[in-house]
Write a protein that holds these residues in place. Structure first.
Motif, PDB file in Angstrom:
ATOM      1  N   ARG A  53       8.646   4.646   0.590  1.00 25.32           N
ATOM      2  CA  ARG A  53       8.835   3.917  -0.707  1.00 25.32           C
ATOM      3  C   ARG A  53      10.194   4.632  -1.762  1.00 25.32           C
ATOM      4  O   ARG A  53       9.957   4.792  -2.249  1.00 25.32           O
ATOM      5  CB  ARG A  53       7.123   4.163  -1.040  1.00 25.32           C
ATOM      6  CG  ARG A  53       6.488   3.426  -0.351  1.00 25.32           C
ATOM      7  CD  ARG A  53       4.603   4.142  -0.851  1.00 25.32           C
ATOM      8  NE  ARG A  53       4.435   3.895  -2.679  1.00 25.32           N
ATOM      9  CZ  ARG A  53       3.629   4.655  -2.853  1.00 25.32           C
ATOM     10  NH1 ARG A  53       2.765   5.204  -2.187  1.00 25.32           N
ATOM     11  NH2 ARG A  53       3.311   4.741  -3.818  1.00 25.32           N
ATOM     12  N   GLU A  78      -0.129  -2.285   9.709  1.00 27.95           N
ATOM     13  CA  GLU A  78       0.085  -1.105   8.553  1.00 27.95           C
ATOM     14  C   GLU A  78       0.478  -2.496   7.292  1.00 27.95           C
ATOM     15  O   GLU A  78       1.831  -2.740   7.076  1.00 27.95           O
ATOM     16  CB  GLU A  78       1.054  -0.142   8.906  1.00 27.95           C
ATOM     17  CG  GLU A  78       0.563   0.497   7.190  1.00 27.95           C
ATOM     18  CD  GLU A  78       0.178   0.955   6.454  1.00 27.95           C
ATOM     19  OE1 GLU A  78      -0.332   0.009   5.122  1.00 27.95           O
ATOM     20  OE2 GLU A  78      -1.297   1.309   6.746  1.00 27.95           O
ATOM     21  N   SER A  79      -0.454  -2.850   7.347  1.00 27.99           N
ATOM     22  CA  SER A  79      -0.458  -4.432   5.750  1.00 27.99           C
ATOM     23  C   SER A  79       0.277  -4.026   4.914  1.00 27.99           C
ATOM     24  O   SER A  79       1.468  -4.533   4.108  1.00 27.99           O
ATOM     25  CB  SER A  79      -1.695  -4.310   5.113  1.00 27.99           C
ATOM     26  OG  SER A  79      -2.377  -4.087   4.613  1.00 27.99           O
ATOM     27  N   TYR A  80       0.688  -2.010   3.929  1.00 24.52           N
ATOM     28  CA  TYR A  80       1.421  -2.377   3.120  1.00 24.52           C
ATOM     29  C   TYR A  80       2.460  -2.470   3.338  1.00 24.52           C
ATOM     30  O   TYR A  80       3.675  -2.307   3.073  1.00 24.52           O
ATOM     31  CB  TYR A  80       0.816  -1.042   2.371  1.00 24.52           C
ATOM     32  CG  TYR A  80       1.778  -0.537   1.050  1.00 24.52           C
ATOM     33  CD1 TYR A  80       1.773  -1.164  -0.115  1.00 24.52           C
ATOM     34  CD2 TYR A  80       2.684   0.778   0.713  1.00 24.52           C
ATOM     35  CE1 TYR A  80       2.028  -0.811  -1.047  1.00 24.52           C
ATOM     36  CE2 TYR A  80       2.723   0.499   0.285  1.00 24.52           C
ATOM     37  CZ  TYR A  80       2.936  -0.135  -1.233  1.00 24.52           C
ATOM     38  OH  TYR A  80       3.631   0.436  -2.342  1.00 24.52           O
ATOM     39  N   LEU A  83       4.104  -5.546   3.372  1.00 25.44           N
ATOM     40  CA  LEU A  83       4.407  -6.123   2.077  1.00 25.44           C
ATOM     41  C   LEU A  83       6.020  -5.269   1.506  1.00 25.44           C
ATOM     42  O   LEU A  83       6.465  -5.848   1.084  1.00 25.44           O
ATOM     43  CB  LEU A  83       3.124  -5.669   1.737  1.00 25.44           C
ATOM     44  CG  LEU A  83       3.324  -6.029  -0.218  1.00 25.44           C
ATOM     45  CD1 LEU A  83       3.587  -7.264  -0.538  1.00 25.44           C
ATOM     46  CD2 LEU A  83       2.299  -5.609  -0.920  1.00 25.44           C
ATOM     47  N   ALA A 105       1.625  -9.782   5.593  1.00 23.55           N
ATOM     48  CA  ALA A 105       0.640  -9.160   4.695  1.00 23.55           C
ATOM     49  C   ALA A 105      -0.116  -9.489   3.713  1.00 23.55           C
ATOM     50  O   ALA A 105      -1.632  -9.213   4.223  1.00 23.55           O
ATOM     51  CB  ALA A 105       1.848  -8.118   3.665  1.00 23.55           C
ATOM     52  N   THR A 109      -4.274  -9.584   4.002  1.00 22.64           N
ATOM     53  CA  THR A 109      -4.947  -8.627   3.360  1.00 22.64           C
ATOM     54  C   THR A 109      -6.074  -9.818   2.449  1.00 22.64           C
ATOM     55  O   THR A 109      -6.804  -9.759   1.333  1.00 22.64           O
ATOM     56  CB  THR A 109      -4.210  -7.550   1.807  1.00 22.64           C
ATOM     57  OG1 THR A 109      -2.669  -9.623   1.869  1.00 22.64           O
ATOM     58  CG2 THR A 109      -2.797  -6.774   2.539  1.00 22.64           C
TER      59      THR A 109
END
Length: 115
Positions: A53, A78-80, A83, A105, A109
């Motif tokens: 990030r 780990e969906s984030y 994304l 993603a 979600t």
């Protein structure tokens, strides 16, 4: 800041310090602190995801992509990270590659805007 500042303290103290810099939008300093932490504990996903990030927000997109792929190797659900990888690929002008990660993603979600 000196290199000693980035490596000073326990891993928990460095994690906290990196979070403070990230929250203050000093992404470059946060990344410097997190790089050492990720090297020290490569199996942990959270520091690597925050490092990705920090790279993303400081426009170091190829580094963000590398870290996000490493996160997904360790934690494929780990969906984030899915994304963020999609968004990172979009910013690099790679929409076809991005679409796959955004769809994953969205499926994870339940976000219909990503499907």
């Amino acid at each position: 800041m000196t290199e000693t500042y980035y490596t000073h303290g326990t891993p928990a103290e460095r994690w906290d310090r990196a979070g403070l810099f990230f929250d203050a939008k000093d992404y470059t300093t946060a990344a410097h602190i997190l790089e050492g932490l990720v090297d020290e504990v490569p199996e942990l996903v959270a520091p690597r995801l925050l490092l990705a990030r920090a790279y993303y927000h400081s426009a170091q997109l190829w580094r963000a992509e590398t870290e996000l792929r490493a996160v997904l190797e360790r934690d494929p659900v780990e969906s984030y990270a899915q994304l963020m990888l999609g968004r990172t690929l979009q910013r690099q002008g790679r929409p076809d590659e991005a679409a796959r990660h955004l769809r994953i993603a969205g499926a994870m979600t339940g976000d219909p805007d990503l499907l």
